[in-house]
Design a protein around this motif. Structure first.
Motif, PDB file in Angstrom:
ATOM      1  N   ARG A  30       7.457  30.979  67.754  1.00  0.00           N
ATOM      2  CA  ARG A  30       7.119  31.367  69.125  1.00  0.00           C
ATOM      3  C   ARG A  30       6.644  32.816  69.148  1.00  0.00           C
ATOM      4  N   VAL A  31       5.576  33.057  69.894  1.00  0.00           N
ATOM      5  CA  VAL A  31       5.038  34.406  70.075  1.00  0.00           C
ATOM      6  C   VAL A  31       5.073  34.692  71.563  1.00  0.00           C
ATOM      7  N   ARG A  32       5.719  35.793  71.950  1.00  0.00           N
ATOM      8  CA  ARG A  32       5.806  36.131  73.372  1.00  0.00           C
ATOM      9  C   ARG A  32       5.772  37.649  73.549  1.00  0.00           C
ATOM     10  N   TYR A  33       5.504  38.075  74.760  1.00  0.00           N
ATOM     11  CA  TYR A  33       5.455  39.492  75.106  1.00  0.00           C
ATOM     12  C   TYR A  33       6.675  39.831  75.937  1.00  0.00           C
ATOM     13  N   GLU A  34       7.381  40.889  75.562  1.00  0.00           N
ATOM     14  CA  GLU A  34       8.564  41.333  76.310  1.00  0.00           C
ATOM     15  C   GLU A  34       8.402  42.795  76.695  1.00  0.00           C
ATOM     16  N   ALA A  35       8.732  43.098  77.949  1.00  0.00           N
ATOM     17  CA  ALA A  35       8.689  44.485  78.396  1.00  0.00           C
ATOM     18  C   ALA A  35       9.989  44.882  79.082  1.00  0.00           C
ATOM     19  N   GLN A  36      10.786  43.923  79.493  1.00  0.00           N
ATOM     20  CA  GLN A  36      12.029  44.239  80.194  1.00  0.00           C
ATOM     21  C   GLN A  36      13.039  44.881  79.259  1.00  0.00           C
ATOM     22  N   GLY A  37      13.715  45.896  79.762  1.00  0.00           N
ATOM     23  CA  GLY A  37      14.743  46.571  78.995  1.00  0.00           C
ATOM     24  C   GLY A  37      14.207  47.481  77.912  1.00  0.00           C
ATOM     25  N   ARG A  38      12.919  47.782  77.955  1.00  0.00           N
ATOM     26  CA  ARG A  38      12.314  48.620  76.924  1.00  0.00           C
ATOM     27  C   ARG A  38      11.633  49.842  77.531  1.00  0.00           C
ATOM     28  N   LYS A  39      12.055  50.208  78.715  1.00  0.00           N
ATOM     29  CA  LYS A  39      11.531  51.378  79.421  1.00  0.00           C
ATOM     30  C   LYS A  39      10.017  51.332  79.574  1.00  0.00           C
ATOM     31  N   GLY A  40       9.489  50.129  79.853  1.00  0.00           N
ATOM     32  CA  GLY A  40       8.070  49.968  80.087  1.00  0.00           C
ATOM     33  C   GLY A  40       7.232  49.815  78.840  1.00  0.00           C
ATOM     34  N   LYS A  41       7.833  49.970  77.685  1.00  0.00           N
ATOM     35  CA  LYS A  41       7.105  49.835  76.419  1.00  0.00           C
ATOM     36  C   LYS A  41       7.204  48.387  75.953  1.00  0.00           C
ATOM     37  N   GLY A  42       6.158  47.637  76.105  1.00  0.00           N
ATOM     38  CA  GLY A  42       6.186  46.225  75.758  1.00  0.00           C
ATOM     39  C   GLY A  42       6.018  45.980  74.268  1.00  0.00           C
ATOM     40  N   VAL A  43       6.586  44.890  73.809  1.00  0.00           N
ATOM     41  CA  VAL A  43       6.449  44.489  72.413  1.00  0.00           C
ATOM     42  C   VAL A  43       6.099  43.001  72.340  1.00  0.00           C
ATOM     43  N   VAL A  45       6.893  39.667  70.408  1.00  0.00           N
ATOM     44  CA  VAL A  45       8.034  39.165  69.646  1.00  0.00           C
ATOM     45  C   VAL A  45       7.657  37.838  69.002  1.00  0.00           C
ATOM     46  N   VAL A  46       7.897  37.740  67.689  1.00  0.00           N
ATOM     47  CA  VAL A  46       7.639  36.509  66.940  1.00  0.00           C
ATOM     48  C   VAL A  46       8.988  35.990  66.463  1.00  0.00           C
ATOM     49  N   SER A  47       9.359  34.787  66.906  1.00  0.00           N
ATOM     50  CA  SER A  47      10.649  34.219  66.518  1.00  0.00           C
ATOM     51  C   SER A  47      10.474  32.781  66.045  1.00  0.00           C
ATOM     52  N   GLY A  48      11.498  32.258  65.402  1.00  0.00           N
ATOM     53  CA  GLY A  48      11.477  30.865  64.970  1.00  0.00           C
ATOM     54  C   GLY A  48      10.771  30.609  63.659  1.00  0.00           C
ATOM     55  N   LEU A  49      10.504  31.654  62.889  1.00  0.00           N
ATOM     56  CA  LEU A  49       9.869  31.460  61.586  1.00  0.00           C
ATOM     57  C   LEU A  49      10.926  31.057  60.562  1.00  0.00           C
ATOM     58  N   PRO A  50      10.677  30.027  59.756  1.00  0.00           N
ATOM     59  CA  PRO A  50      11.673  29.563  58.788  1.00  0.00           C
ATOM     60  C   PRO A  50      11.621  30.366  57.490  1.00  0.00           C
ATOM     61  N   LEU A  51      11.788  31.694  57.578  1.00  0.00           N
ATOM     62  CA  LEU A  51      11.692  32.575  56.424  1.00  0.00           C
ATOM     63  C   LEU A  51      12.972  33.385  56.278  1.00  0.00           C
ATOM     64  N   ASN A  52      13.310  33.763  55.043  1.00  0.00           N
ATOM     65  CA  ASN A  52      14.460  34.641  54.862  1.00  0.00           C
ATOM     66  C   ASN A  52      14.035  36.074  55.193  1.00  0.00           C
ATOM     67  N   GLU A  86      -2.203  37.237  71.266  1.00  0.00           N
ATOM     68  CA  GLU A  86      -3.328  36.396  70.847  1.00  0.00           C
ATOM     69  C   GLU A  86      -3.691  36.655  69.381  1.00  0.00           C
ATOM     70  N   ASP A  87      -3.718  37.935  68.997  1.00  0.00           N
ATOM     71  CA  ASP A  87      -4.075  38.294  67.629  1.00  0.00           C
ATOM     72  C   ASP A  87      -3.017  37.808  66.645  1.00  0.00           C
ATOM     73  N   VAL A  88      -1.749  37.974  67.002  1.00  0.00           N
ATOM     74  CA  VAL A  88      -0.652  37.529  66.138  1.00  0.00           C
ATOM     75  C   VAL A  88      -0.692  36.013  65.989  1.00  0.00           C
ATOM     76  N   ALA A  89      -0.897  35.305  67.085  1.00  0.00           N
ATOM     77  CA  ALA A  89      -0.945  33.846  67.038  1.00  0.00           C
ATOM     78  C   ALA A  89      -2.088  33.373  66.135  1.00  0.00           C
ATOM     79  N   GLN A  90      -3.221  34.033  66.214  1.00  0.00           N
ATOM     80  CA  GLN A  90      -4.364  33.652  65.374  1.00  0.00           C
ATOM     81  C   GLN A  90      -4.040  33.873  63.898  1.00  0.00           C
ATOM     82  N   TYR A  97       1.846  28.933  60.132  1.00  0.00           N
ATOM     83  CA  TYR A  97       3.149  28.996  60.798  1.00  0.00           C
ATOM     84  C   TYR A  97       3.116  28.446  62.210  1.00  0.00           C
ATOM     85  N   LEU A  98       1.948  28.335  62.823  1.00  0.00           N
ATOM     86  CA  LEU A  98       1.835  27.781  64.185  1.00  0.00           C
ATOM     87  C   LEU A  98       1.096  26.474  64.164  1.00  0.00           C
TER      88      LEU A  98
END
Length: 98
Positions: A30-43, A45-52, A86-90, A97-98
């Protein structure tokens, strides 16, 4: 005695196992954008990858280099600075992985 590995606490290996074993991936990455709780600095986030952890760090370095952004790996989740979903997903599609 450690409840996780049943060894004496002085020779517990649980923390080492957490770094080498990836959590079970449920569904696709999953690739998503989060800005809450980061003082307006969005990131992005890539999760759910089956990697160590080692492979996640290597993938994170590759993504950061290709996109020209900063980022980190925390708790089997890659965080990249900015809204680059979009760039990360591509790039993840190209790697399969997607």
């Amino acid at each position: 005695m450690c409840p996780g590995c049943s060894k004496p606490l002085a020779s517990c290996i649980c923390s080492q196992l957490k770094k080498t074993i990836a959590p079970a991936a449920i569904g696709p990455a999953r690739v998503r954008y989060e800005a809450q709780g980061r003082k307006g600095k969005g990131v992005t986030v890539v999760s759910g990858l089956p990697l160590n952890e080692e492979k996640l760090i290597a993938l994170s370095k590759e993504l950061k280099r290709k996109l020209g952004v900063g980022g980190t790996v925390k708790d089997f989740v890659i965080e990249l600075q900015g809204d680059r979903g979009e760039d990360v997903a591509q790039l993840l599609r190209v790697k399969g992985y997607l």
